[in-house]
Design an enzyme around this catalytic site. Structure first.
Site, PDB file in Angstrom:
ATOM      1  N   GLY A   1       0.718  -1.211   0.154  1.00  0.00           N
ATOM      2  CA  GLY A   1       0.063  -0.093   0.198  1.00  0.00           C
ATOM      3  C   GLY A   1       0.806   1.271   0.015  1.00  0.00           C
ATOM      4  O   GLY A   1       0.559   2.158  -0.519  1.00  0.00           O
ATOM      5  N   THR A   2       2.004   1.279   0.549  1.00  0.00           N
ATOM      6  CA  THR A   2       2.927   2.203   0.671  1.00  0.00           C
ATOM      7  C   THR A   2       3.383   2.882  -0.558  1.00  0.00           C
ATOM      8  O   THR A   2       3.314   3.697  -0.886  1.00  0.00           O
ATOM      9  CB  THR A   2       4.125   2.035   1.851  1.00  0.00           C
TER      10      THR A   2
ATOM     11  N   GLN B   1      -7.323   0.683   3.952  1.00  0.00           N
ATOM     12  CA  GLN B   1      -8.492   0.073   5.037  1.00  0.00           C
ATOM     13  C   GLN B   1      -9.774  -0.099   4.591  1.00  0.00           C
ATOM     14  O   GLN B   1     -10.416  -0.898   5.318  1.00  0.00           O
ATOM     15  CB  GLN B   1      -8.514   1.103   6.333  1.00  0.00           C
TER      16      GLN B   1
ATOM     17  N   ASN C   1      -7.125   4.927   9.214  1.00  0.00           N
ATOM     18  CA  ASN C   1      -6.770   3.554   9.941  1.00  0.00           C
ATOM     19  C   ASN C   1      -6.901   3.733  11.608  1.00  0.00           C
ATOM     20  O   ASN C   1      -6.932   2.995  12.026  1.00  0.00           O
ATOM     21  CB  ASN C   1      -5.481   3.176   9.404  1.00  0.00           C
TER      22      ASN C   1
ATOM     23  N   CYS D   1       2.170   1.496  12.402  1.00  0.00           N
ATOM     24  CA  CYS D   1       3.441   1.894  11.974  1.00  0.00           C
ATOM     25  C   CYS D   1       3.920   3.133  12.991  1.00  0.00           C
ATOM     26  O   CYS D   1       5.110   3.374  13.295  1.00  0.00           O
ATOM     27  CB  CYS D   1       3.305   2.824  10.768  1.00  0.00           C
TER      28      CYS D   1
ATOM     29  N   SER E   1      -4.160  -2.503  -0.425  1.00  0.00           N
ATOM     30  CA  SER E   1      -3.028  -3.418   0.009  1.00  0.00           C
ATOM     31  C   SER E   1      -3.589  -4.737   0.587  1.00  0.00           C
ATOM     32  O   SER E   1      -4.375  -4.796   1.295  1.00  0.00           O
ATOM     33  CB  SER E   1      -2.245  -2.833   1.459  1.00  0.00           C
TER      34      SER E   1
ATOM     35  N   THR F   1      10.136  -7.416 -11.842  1.00  0.00           N
ATOM     36  CA  THR F   1       9.372  -8.397 -12.232  1.00  0.00           C
ATOM     37  C   THR F   1       8.134  -8.693 -11.188  1.00  0.00           C
ATOM     38  O   THR F   1       8.416  -8.594 -10.163  1.00  0.00           O
ATOM     39  CB  THR F   1      10.366  -9.690 -12.228  1.00  0.00           C
TER      40      THR F   1
END
Ligand code: PLP
Length: 401
Positions: free
Chosen positions: A75-76, A184, A156, A330, A204, A242
């Site tokens: 997601g980041t 989220q 979040n 986080c 994510s 890849t």
């Protein structure tokens, strides 16, 4: 201290377990079908087909074309690519970005870096005490040089769901690309990009029972975007590297499973969530719900408690067998109060006593009963030790146990 004598996981906003059906779908691509999807021989064709089938599955759920789906590593990365990619591609047109003060650090830090090192101007529109953005504030913040609007879909830390479609309509009328961080929201809310009127959307996998380390960025055709990660021509030249075929297959399977049962599961979780919220507020004095009471994620309950430290609550819950969070995973270990709670006008003293309980597929009504049996006791004991807690009349009236 009462112990649940079993493990109760209440941190699904931090991450989820991989669903066994997802793992099963992934395994062939970690074992026999390991070809590189960019190779030309038939053996690699299996990987290429699986990659494109996954792209179609995700595109169907988002109501977009497969070519508008970019797979990323998380997601980041999706947030970074959306913001930096659009900002870089539009730098000749302008350097103004509109965002909110309640974004995840993946958005917040990316905007701040653009401001600090690359001369962009960032406007943060305010939020109200529930963490809600007013679309009119977004409209008022638009300037001639605005090149991007980015607003989180569901927060979040406090679970508040933002009026994304209304903001999207404003952005579209003014011809400004609109990104939403839907990390989220991915497993539980509507992801139709036309209904939401978004041009870019980040997801994510590990928030909806796929593995950690795989994400999606939806990019509406025609949206200006420079790749951030350069190299090969993968993902329509928007994200070099890849593709992680097994994880992408897993993400698509997990998203499909989540959306098959989305409404039924949301209904079930909303009942449990509301029981949890009502139980906490009625059994613990000087406790406050954070975020919007109804416009919130179906699995999300978050609180602040007067006179206690959020980290201390987490440690006590852990000893009692309950995994929870004080806000975003986080931010754990950070002694500063959360930027989200501060932006909502919650005083520092209160913001330091935050707790987030986020439910998921394996939680049952018994889990709620068990947590409600231990949490009031934990808060009461911590307050008894706290020099900062002056009991309100409600707490004084609490019967001795
Ligand atoms: N955006 C939001 C709202 C999140 O909650 C998270 C993770 O907690 C992220 C972005 C980052 O996602 P990832 O962990 O996949 O990098």
């Amino acid at each position: 201290m009462t112990n649940t004598s079993r493990f109760i996981y209440l941190d699904h906003a931090a991450t989820t377990a991989v669903d066994p059906r997802v793992l099963e779908a992934m395994l062939p691509f970690l074992q026999d079908k390991y070809g590189n999807p960019s190779s030309v021989y038939r053996f690699a064709g299996q990987a290429k087909e699986a990659l494109e089938a996954a792209r179609r599955t995700v595109a169907d759920i988002l109501g977009c074309r497969p070519g508008e789906i970019v797979f990323t590593s998380c997601g980041t990365e999706s947030d970074n690519l959306a913001i930096r990619g659009v900002a870089w591609a539009s730098r000749e047109r302008g350097r103004h970005i509109i965002t909110t003060p309640i974004e995840h650090h993946a958005v917040e830090a990316t905007c701040h870096q653009l401001a600090e090192h690359f001369g962009y101007h960032i406007t943060e529109v305010p939020v109200d005490r529930y963490g809600l953005v007013d679309p009119d504030d977004v409209a008022r913040a638009i300037r001639d040089d605005t090149v991007l609007i980015t607003v989180i879909y569901a927060n979040n830390e406090v679970g508040t769901i933002e009026p994304i479609a209304e903001i999207g309509r404003i952005a579209r009328e003014r011809g400004i690309p609109f990104h939403t961080d839907a990390v989220q929201a991915g497993g539980s809310l509507d992801l139709d990009v036309d209904r939401l009127q978004v041009d870019l959307m980040s997801l994510s996998g590990h928030k909806f029972y796929a593995p950690k380390g795989v994400g999606v960025l939806y990019v509406r055709e025609g949206t200006p975007l420079l790749p951030v990660q350069t190299g090969g021509g993968q993902e329509g030249r928007r994200r070099a590297g890849t593709e992680n075929v097994a994880y992408i297959v897993g993400l698509a399977k997990a998203l499909a499973l989540a959306h098959e049962q989305r409404e039924a599961e949301a209904e079930r979780l909303t009942i449990l969530r509301d029981r949890l919220i009502a139980g906490v507020l009625s059994s613990i004095p000087d406790a406050h719900l954070t975020g919007h009471p109804t416009k919130r994620l179906p699995n999300h309950a978050s609180f602040v408690f007067e006179g206690v430290d959020g980290e201390a609550i987490l440690l006590q819950l852990d000893l009692a067998g309950v995994a929870a969070s004080s806000g975003s995973a986080c931010a754990s270990g950070d002694p500063e109060p959360s930027h989200v709670l501060t932006a909502m006008g919650i005083e520092r003293r209160l913001a330091l006593g935050s707790l987030r309980l986020t439910l998921g597929r394996e939680n049952t009504a018994q889990d709620i009963v068990d947590v409600l049996a231990i949490l009031p006791e934990i808060i009461h004991k911590l307050r008894a030790l706290s020099p900062f807690y002056a009991p309100s009349s409600k707490e004084m009236a609490r019967p001795a146990r």
